[in-house]
Each structure stands twice: as C-alpha cells, then as structure tokens.
Enzyme design. Sequence first.
Site, mmCIF file in Angstrom:
data_model
loop_
_atom_site.group_PDB
_atom_site.id
_atom_site.type_symbol
_atom_site.label_atom_id
_atom_site.label_comp_id
_atom_site.label_asym_id
_atom_site.label_seq_id
_atom_site.Cartn_x
_atom_site.Cartn_y
_atom_site.Cartn_z
ATOM 1 N N ALA A 11 0.819 -1.207 0.000
ATOM 2 C CA ALA A 11 0.000 0.000 0.000
ATOM 3 C C ALA A 11 0.864 1.273 0.000
ATOM 4 O O ALA A 11 0.873 2.042 -0.972
ATOM 5 C CB ALA A 11 -0.920 -0.033 1.214
ATOM 6 N N LYS A 28 4.461 7.689 17.412
ATOM 7 C CA LYS A 28 3.536 6.965 16.532
ATOM 8 C C LYS A 28 3.222 5.577 17.101
ATOM 9 O O LYS A 28 2.087 5.099 17.006
ATOM 10 C CB LYS A 28 4.138 6.858 15.123
ATOM 11 C CG LYS A 28 3.088 6.414 14.129
ATOM 12 C CD LYS A 28 3.326 6.844 12.712
ATOM 13 C CE LYS A 28 2.058 6.543 11.909
ATOM 14 N NZ LYS A 28 2.304 5.788 10.710
ATOM 15 N N LYS A 49 6.185 -4.699 6.023
ATOM 16 C CA LYS A 49 5.701 -4.740 7.407
ATOM 17 C C LYS A 49 6.882 -5.120 8.309
ATOM 18 O O LYS A 49 7.829 -5.784 7.867
ATOM 19 C CB LYS A 49 4.579 -5.775 7.529
ATOM 20 C CG LYS A 49 3.289 -5.355 6.806
ATOM 21 C CD LYS A 49 2.353 -4.644 7.758
ATOM 22 C CE LYS A 49 1.162 -3.994 7.086
ATOM 23 N NZ LYS A 49 0.123 -4.903 6.652
ATOM 24 N N ASN A 88 6.082 1.167 10.617
ATOM 25 C CA ASN A 88 5.572 1.400 11.964
ATOM 26 C C ASN A 88 6.208 0.433 12.958
ATOM 27 O O ASN A 88 6.698 -0.623 12.572
ATOM 28 C CB ASN A 88 4.050 1.213 11.992
ATOM 29 C CG ASN A 88 3.321 2.431 11.442
ATOM 30 O OD1 ASN A 88 3.844 3.542 11.457
ATOM 31 N ND2 ASN A 88 2.116 2.226 10.949
ATOM 32 N N SER A 146 -4.866 -0.454 10.172
ATOM 33 C CA SER A 146 -4.131 -1.461 9.400
ATOM 34 C C SER A 146 -4.212 -2.823 10.094
ATOM 35 O O SER A 146 -4.253 -3.866 9.442
ATOM 36 C CB SER A 146 -2.675 -1.031 9.244
ATOM 37 O OG SER A 146 -2.119 -0.829 10.514
HETATM 38 N N1 LIG Z 1 -0.656 1.496 4.654
HETATM 39 C C1 LIG Z 1 -0.594 2.605 5.387
HETATM 40 O O1 LIG Z 1 -1.502 3.435 5.335
HETATM 41 C C2 LIG Z 1 0.585 2.882 6.278
HETATM 42 C C3 LIG Z 1 0.722 4.172 6.820
HETATM 43 C C4 LIG Z 1 1.823 4.440 7.618
HETATM 44 C C5 LIG Z 1 2.743 3.461 7.879
HETATM 45 N N2 LIG Z 1 2.581 2.226 7.357
HETATM 46 C C6 LIG Z 1 3.594 1.228 7.678
HETATM 47 O O2 LIG Z 1 4.321 0.945 6.486
HETATM 48 C C7 LIG Z 1 4.709 -0.436 6.453
HETATM 49 C C8 LIG Z 1 4.100 -1.065 5.213
HETATM 50 O O3 LIG Z 1 2.683 -1.031 5.337
HETATM 51 P P1 LIG Z 1 1.711 -1.371 4.121
HETATM 52 O O4 LIG Z 1 0.329 -1.128 4.605
HETATM 53 O O5 LIG Z 1 2.165 -0.700 2.889
HETATM 54 O O6 LIG Z 1 1.969 -2.951 4.013
HETATM 55 P P2 LIG Z 1 1.680 -3.906 2.794
HETATM 56 O O7 LIG Z 1 0.546 -3.394 1.983
HETATM 57 O O8 LIG Z 1 1.602 -5.288 3.362
HETATM 58 O O9 LIG Z 1 3.004 -3.765 1.891
HETATM 59 C C9 LIG Z 1 4.189 -4.455 2.067
HETATM 60 C C10 LIG Z 1 4.387 -5.291 0.823
HETATM 61 O O10 LIG Z 1 5.705 -5.773 0.788
HETATM 62 C C11 LIG Z 1 5.650 -7.128 0.373
HETATM 63 N N3 LIG Z 1 6.880 -7.807 0.746
HETATM 64 C C12 LIG Z 1 7.299 -8.192 1.975
HETATM 65 N N4 LIG Z 1 8.498 -8.790 1.897
HETATM 66 C C13 LIG Z 1 8.841 -8.781 0.585
HETATM 67 C C14 LIG Z 1 9.957 -9.281 -0.136
HETATM 68 N N5 LIG Z 1 10.970 -9.893 0.497
HETATM 69 N N6 LIG Z 1 9.980 -9.127 -1.483
HETATM 70 C C15 LIG Z 1 8.961 -8.514 -2.122
HETATM 71 N N7 LIG Z 1 7.860 -8.009 -1.489
HETATM 72 C C16 LIG Z 1 7.815 -8.156 -0.149
HETATM 73 C C17 LIG Z 1 4.432 -7.657 1.078
HETATM 74 O O11 LIG Z 1 4.040 -8.889 0.568
HETATM 75 P P3 LIG Z 1 2.994 -9.854 1.355
HETATM 76 O O12 LIG Z 1 1.670 -9.484 0.793
HETATM 77 O O13 LIG Z 1 3.418 -11.230 0.980
HETATM 78 O O14 LIG Z 1 3.102 -9.562 2.803
HETATM 79 C C18 LIG Z 1 3.459 -6.518 0.790
HETATM 80 O O15 LIG Z 1 2.908 -6.646 -0.485
HETATM 81 C C19 LIG Z 1 4.177 -1.031 7.773
HETATM 82 O O16 LIG Z 1 5.153 -1.012 8.765
HETATM 83 C C20 LIG Z 1 3.038 -0.106 8.132
HETATM 84 O O17 LIG Z 1 2.731 -0.112 9.516
HETATM 85 C C21 LIG Z 1 1.524 1.912 6.559
#
Ligand SMILES: NC(=O)c1ccc[n+]([C@@H]2O[C@H](COP(=O)([O-])OP(=O)(O)OC[C@H]3O[C@@H](n4cnc5c(N)ncnc54)[C@H](OP(=O)(O)O)[C@@H]3O)[C@@H](O)[C@H]2O)c1
Length: 301
Positions: A10, A183, A75, A101, A254
Amino acid sequence: MKIIVFGAGAIGSLFGALLAKFNKVVLIGRKKHVEAIKKNGLTIEGKTKLHVEVFSEIDISKVEMKPDLIILTVKSYDTLEAVTQLSPLVKDDTLLLGMQNGLGNVDLIQNMIDIKCVIEGVTTNGAVFSKPGIITHTGSGKTIIGELDGKNTNRIKGIKKELTRSGIPTDISSNIFRDIWVKTIINSSINPLTVFCIQKNGYLLENPIIEKCVEQICIESTKIAKAYGFRFSNKSMIEKTKNVIKNTADNYSSMLQSINSDRKTEIDAINGKLAEIGNSYGIDTPLNNALIYFVKQINKK
Ligand SMILES: NC(=O)c1ccc[n+]([C@@H]2O[C@H](COP(=O)([O-])OP(=O)(O)OC[C@H]3O[C@@H](n4cnc5c(N)ncnc54)[C@H](OP(=O)(O)O)[C@@H]3O)[C@@H](O)[C@H]2O)c1
C-alpha cells in the site's frame, strides 16, 4: 535520483508512484502486483489520482540499477528478510530510508546494513492495497524523516526536497526516534482496540467505555516511553491519540485490515515491543499484554 522501493504494497506503491514523476523508480513487490504493474501500469485512486508506468520486479537481485535511495516499506515482521535481500545493493553512498511502523526495525536493519547508510521516517499518509496494480490513497498526511543522530545534513535535506516536490510533503526531524515512539504509542492505543471492537477508528471515541480504555492504554505505553528516557506527558499523548482517531475516524486500522484479510499483524512490533521494553525497566504492562493476547487469539499467524 535512482530509487528502489522495497515492499511495494500500500504505502510503498503510493510513494513509488509519486516519486516516479521525477525519478527512476523500481518497485520490489509480490508476483501478482508486479505482473499487473508490468501489464497495465500502477494506478493510484482516492486522495491522489495517478496512473504511472513504473519498473517493478519480484526479485531485487534482478535489478541492475545502482540506487541512490532505497525506501523500505515492508511490514515490520518482514524487515530482516528484506534487508538481507537488499543489503548487497547498499554501498557507501546509498541511503536506506525505513518507512515502517513499530519499534525495533532499526535494530534489525543495522544487523545487515552499515548504520551510516540508514535514515528513518514515519508517515501519517494512509493507503490501502485495493487489488494488484491498484492502490487507494485513503488519507493525505505528513511525512517526517531524520538522520539517526538528529543532524540536519545535506543528504537528509536532499531527500526531503525530493519527497516534497514529488507530492509527499515532508519535514525533517531532529529526533526521529522520538517521532517513531510517538507513533508507536498512538498505534498501541488504537489498532488493537479496533480489532477488538471490529470497528472503524472513530468508534473508539463514540463509546465512553472504549474511550477510557484508549486513555489507559495510552498512559501505560507513555509510562514505558518515559522509563526509556522520553519526556512525554500523559495529557499530550492522549490528546495526540484522540486527534489521530478524529482525523482517521472513517478508516479501518491497518491491524483490523490485516485481521480481516487473514494476514499477520504488526502487534509484536507495536504493543509487543512496548511490553518487552517496559518489562526490561520493571514496568508492569497488563493492558498491552492483554491486547497482545487477544489479537493473537484472533489471529494466530
Ligand atoms: N498502509 C498505510 O496506510 C501505512 C501508513 C503508515 C505506515 N505504514 C507502515 O508501512 C509499512 C508497510 O505497510 P503497508 O500497509 O504498505 O503494508 P503492505 O501493503 O503489506 O506492503 C508491504 C508489501 O511488501 C511485500 N513484501 C514483503 N516482503 C517482501 C519481499 N521480500 N519481497 C517482495 N515483497 C515483499 C508484502 O508482501 P505480502 O503481501 O506477501 O506480505 C506486501 O505486499 C508497515 O510497517 C506499516 O505499519 C503503513
């Protein structure tokens, strides 16, 4: 600038799409998303409307580009695996920006990467992975980045400038660990409770019993931060937490999204790390412990 976004879910895809306007960006993500991007490009919906053609790969070892910047957006539970894979690409003049996070990510990163190459960040932008190739930008927010030693270096100013001109408004922090802790305290007080209530964030302030729980968890987490050395006040942390709840009232946290899609949560890096650190200072953490227990009962991943 040559940029790799490692963890194109995301938030990574949102940042990557925006940065692709002025930079050469490669996204590293999972197969279905990468295939969709290669076929149809990457679409951002919601607060940002954008369609970009951007390079994407599932395997970082296939990337020949020497990056100036790698943004880590996996993550927290995937941090070690991710840095293990990306470490060969980090040279003396490469920067790794952690944008995750929770607590403990920097410790994991520095096991594999020269700490001089690492900067950290937090963002209040919200993004949701809608389907392969499509991300929804659910909330516009602020991004804060900083050197680990808090210095206002040319390189941190350069990254701020690049993020901001790409449409990611960014400030520099002189104490990024403080921002990460703030945070984490806020997330510890919101995310597990939304799982418990199966409700959007806003519900936490609609119900006086739950509102009291938010306050008490926030006080417990703040106590841990104080023992660790931060000069936070309960009042200001509760106020910050409630402001986040108000500003994201219509969002599903999340953690609840992860539970609903049967994915692992970041409970270990948020409430788990807080409890671990609290216990190491002799602080009892019954509320954080209970939240960890309940979230893990619901989701055993
Ligand atoms: N989304 C938000 O609004 C938001 C806002 C602020 C902070 N954050 C923080 O940002 C971080 C990411 O959040 P997110 O919501 O973007 O998570 P997410 O949608 O799960 O994105 C992470 C992506 O990376 C992939 N991934 C993990 N290991 C990998 C690897 N070795 N090779 C290729 N791809 C890989 C994951 O695959 P899988 O599907 O297999 O897991 C997933 O598709 C977290 O710590 C979150 O707390 C998010």
